[in-house]
Design a protein around this motif. Structure first.
Motif, mmCIF file in Angstrom:
data_model
loop_
_atom_site.group_PDB
_atom_site.id
_atom_site.type_symbol
_atom_site.label_atom_id
_atom_site.label_comp_id
_atom_site.label_asym_id
_atom_site.label_seq_id
_atom_site.Cartn_x
_atom_site.Cartn_y
_atom_site.Cartn_z
ATOM 1 N N SER A 195 0.930 -1.132 0.080
ATOM 2 C CA SER A 195 -0.010 -0.027 -0.142
ATOM 3 C C SER A 195 0.912 1.413 -0.059
ATOM 4 O O SER A 195 0.504 2.278 -0.651
ATOM 5 C CB SER A 195 -1.017 0.097 1.293
ATOM 6 O OG SER A 195 -0.165 0.093 2.229
ATOM 7 N N THR A 196 1.933 1.320 0.685
ATOM 8 C CA THR A 196 2.916 2.469 0.869
ATOM 9 C C THR A 196 3.672 2.678 -0.532
ATOM 10 O O THR A 196 3.528 3.705 -1.059
ATOM 11 C CB THR A 196 4.184 2.192 1.707
ATOM 12 O OG1 THR A 196 3.382 1.924 3.202
ATOM 13 C CG2 THR A 196 5.001 3.351 1.866
ATOM 14 N N CYS A 197 3.943 1.582 -1.210
ATOM 15 C CA CYS A 197 4.434 1.814 -2.624
ATOM 16 C C CYS A 197 3.468 2.094 -3.724
ATOM 17 O O CYS A 197 3.638 3.207 -4.583
ATOM 18 C CB CYS A 197 5.150 0.266 -3.269
ATOM 19 S SG CYS A 197 6.513 -0.156 -2.266
ATOM 20 N N PHE A 198 2.210 1.847 -3.392
ATOM 21 C CA PHE A 198 1.178 2.178 -4.517
ATOM 22 C C PHE A 198 0.953 3.284 -4.223
ATOM 23 O O PHE A 198 0.740 4.232 -5.193
ATOM 24 C CB PHE A 198 0.009 1.086 -4.210
ATOM 25 C CG PHE A 198 -1.103 1.532 -5.049
ATOM 26 C CD1 PHE A 198 -1.224 0.992 -6.171
ATOM 27 C CD2 PHE A 198 -2.284 2.395 -4.605
ATOM 28 C CE1 PHE A 198 -2.456 1.188 -6.916
ATOM 29 C CE2 PHE A 198 -3.247 2.667 -5.255
ATOM 30 C CZ PHE A 198 -3.214 2.023 -6.707
ATOM 31 N N THR A 199 0.742 4.060 -2.950
ATOM 32 C CA THR A 199 0.315 5.364 -2.734
ATOM 33 C C THR A 199 1.667 6.195 -3.354
ATOM 34 O O THR A 199 1.180 7.319 -3.830
ATOM 35 C CB THR A 199 0.468 5.813 -1.027
ATOM 36 O OG1 THR A 199 -0.692 4.799 -0.562
ATOM 37 C CG2 THR A 199 -0.135 7.027 -0.769
ATOM 38 N N HIS A 200 2.806 5.976 -3.011
ATOM 39 C CA HIS A 200 4.012 6.911 -3.458
ATOM 40 C C HIS A 200 3.882 6.728 -4.756
ATOM 41 O O HIS A 200 4.425 7.981 -5.560
ATOM 42 C CB HIS A 200 5.275 6.457 -2.798
ATOM 43 C CG HIS A 200 5.280 6.978 -1.254
ATOM 44 N ND1 HIS A 200 5.901 8.270 -1.010
ATOM 45 C CD2 HIS A 200 5.112 6.428 -0.141
ATOM 46 C CE1 HIS A 200 5.874 8.338 0.213
ATOM 47 N NE2 HIS A 200 5.231 7.200 0.952
ATOM 48 N N CYS A 201 3.670 5.651 -5.458
ATOM 49 C CA CYS A 201 3.778 5.533 -7.064
ATOM 50 C C CYS A 201 2.619 6.541 -7.657
ATOM 51 O O CYS A 201 3.126 7.036 -8.558
ATOM 52 C CB CYS A 201 3.631 4.181 -7.331
ATOM 53 S SG CYS A 201 3.592 3.736 -9.290
ATOM 54 N N PHE A 305 -3.345 13.919 -0.007
ATOM 55 C CA PHE A 305 -2.141 12.976 -0.271
ATOM 56 C C PHE A 305 -1.257 12.751 1.085
ATOM 57 O O PHE A 305 -0.730 11.756 1.211
ATOM 58 C CB PHE A 305 -1.485 13.304 -1.405
ATOM 59 C CG PHE A 305 -0.165 12.135 -1.555
ATOM 60 C CD1 PHE A 305 -0.531 11.005 -2.207
ATOM 61 C CD2 PHE A 305 0.975 12.818 -1.352
ATOM 62 C CE1 PHE A 305 0.498 10.260 -2.486
ATOM 63 C CE2 PHE A 305 1.968 11.888 -1.521
ATOM 64 C CZ PHE A 305 1.747 10.525 -1.980
ATOM 65 N N VAL A 306 -1.202 13.742 1.677
ATOM 66 C CA VAL A 306 -0.336 14.063 3.140
ATOM 67 C C VAL A 306 -0.864 12.718 3.794
ATOM 68 O O VAL A 306 -2.173 12.838 4.214
ATOM 69 C CB VAL A 306 -0.394 15.151 3.854
ATOM 70 C CG1 VAL A 306 0.280 15.263 5.163
ATOM 71 C CG2 VAL A 306 0.045 16.401 2.886
ATOM 72 N N ASP A 307 -0.162 12.049 4.265
ATOM 73 C CA ASP A 307 -0.722 10.754 5.070
ATOM 74 C C ASP A 307 -1.525 10.876 6.322
ATOM 75 O O ASP A 307 -1.628 12.200 6.804
ATOM 76 C CB ASP A 307 0.462 9.884 5.628
ATOM 77 C CG ASP A 307 1.482 10.514 6.528
ATOM 78 O OD1 ASP A 307 1.321 11.837 6.905
ATOM 79 O OD2 ASP A 307 2.402 9.948 6.887
#
Length: 316
Positions: A195-201, A305-307
């Protein structure tokens, strides 16, 4: 003094990770206390209900507490059911956005309950008691189903000799619990990484702009808190003085209800306008009265987008 400032800066930079770590440690410690002090398996037909109650009920309570302590929960629900806003929340698209807000909220609220379940499974006390009360569990993990009785299963958590004797026939409940616990931990870590990789992508901003956004949000929150305290103090002093001195109050400007509403909703980053909060957008769009602001204000803003952790800190 420099050491203290460095420690404060470190805590601010890593406050999300540190807060999650503290919550996890406190939850793990609480589970150990419950396991050794409070929990006593009855070793009878009530094993199943009793064991799963200690395994799942505290996790559910921690989940509810996670929602209650999340500032986004109250930011989302405050004033939502007022008659003035009712038409605004009737469209299916708005409700879809509303449901989307629960994804990061649930992820943050799930830290403590998942920690409780994982630690409890590794400790095995709760699961061992619950599994011994279910004949289905024994059928799944025992090679020879004729070498035990249901009464023997009930007494396994309380009788170490019986448990050791049956371990040659059945995969012990202790081992089952630890296998499930490690599988749960591995699944959570894999899901978090994906999920972290997907969000940053799919990030609408670059890495350095994202860091700038976080710094801006933190500073805006600090300044807003300071200014709000100053204004509230001055307003309270004016009203108190007028009451005791029986004088007419001097003019004092405070934002209108409409202005408070405009800066309180969640902000969606737009690469064309590049505002970093609703307050930033409000002061740069004629107090939110231009055509762009009115058009976006017709529906609930989706999550920025900010976590989630940073959004909770910023408060805006």
């Amino acid at each position: 003094m420099d050491t203290l400032q460095k420690a404060v800066d470190f805590f601010i930079r890593h406050q999300t990770t540190l807060s999650f770590s503290i919550v996890s440690l406190l939850t793990a410690a609480s589970e150990r206390v419950f396991s050794y002090v409070v929990f006593k398996c009855p070793c009878n037909s009530e094993n199943l209900v009793y064991g799963y109650s200690f395994l799942l009920a505290p996790a559910f309570v921690l989940l509810l507490l996670g929602y209650m302590m999340n500032t986004r929960t109250w930011r989302l629900f405050t004033g939502m059911c007022s008659p003035e806003k009712h038409p605004q929340y009737c469209s299916w698209r708005t409700w879809a956005h509303f449901c989307q807000l629960f994804v990061p909220m649930t992820a943050k609220a799930s830290v403590a309950p998942l920690t409780w379940i994982a630690v409890a499974l590794l400790g095995a006390n709760f699961y061992e008691c619950a599994a011994s009360g279910s004949n289905m569990t024994a059928h799944l993990f025992c090679k020879n189903k004729g070498n035990y009785s249901q009464e023997q299963l009930y007494k396994m958590p309380c009788d170490e000799e019986l448990s050791a004797a049956m371990s040659s026939v059945c995969l012990s409940f202790h081992a089952q619990s630890q296998l499930i616990g490690w599988f749960l931990i591995a699944s959570i870590m894999a899901l978090a990484l994906i999920s972290t990789c997907f969000t940053h992508c799919f990030s609408p901003v670059s890495y350095l702009q994202f860091k700038f956004w976080k710094i801006y949000s933190r500073k805006e929150h600090i300044l807003f808190e300071t200014k709000a305290k100053e204004r509230a103090t001055k307003l309270a002093e004016r009203n108190t003085n007028c009451f005791f001195e029986a004088t007419d109050p001097a003019p004092f400007h405070t934002p209108s209800n409409e202005d408070w509403q405009k800066v309180s909703v969640s902000y969606t980053f737009n690469s064309q306008s590049q505002y970093y909060s609703m307050l930033h957008k409000y002061v740069n769009t004629d107090r939110g009265n231009d055509a762009e602001s009115k058009e976006e204000g017709q529906e609930l803003n989706v999550i920025e987008f900010v976590d989630e952790a940073q959004a909770s800190v910023s408060g805006l």
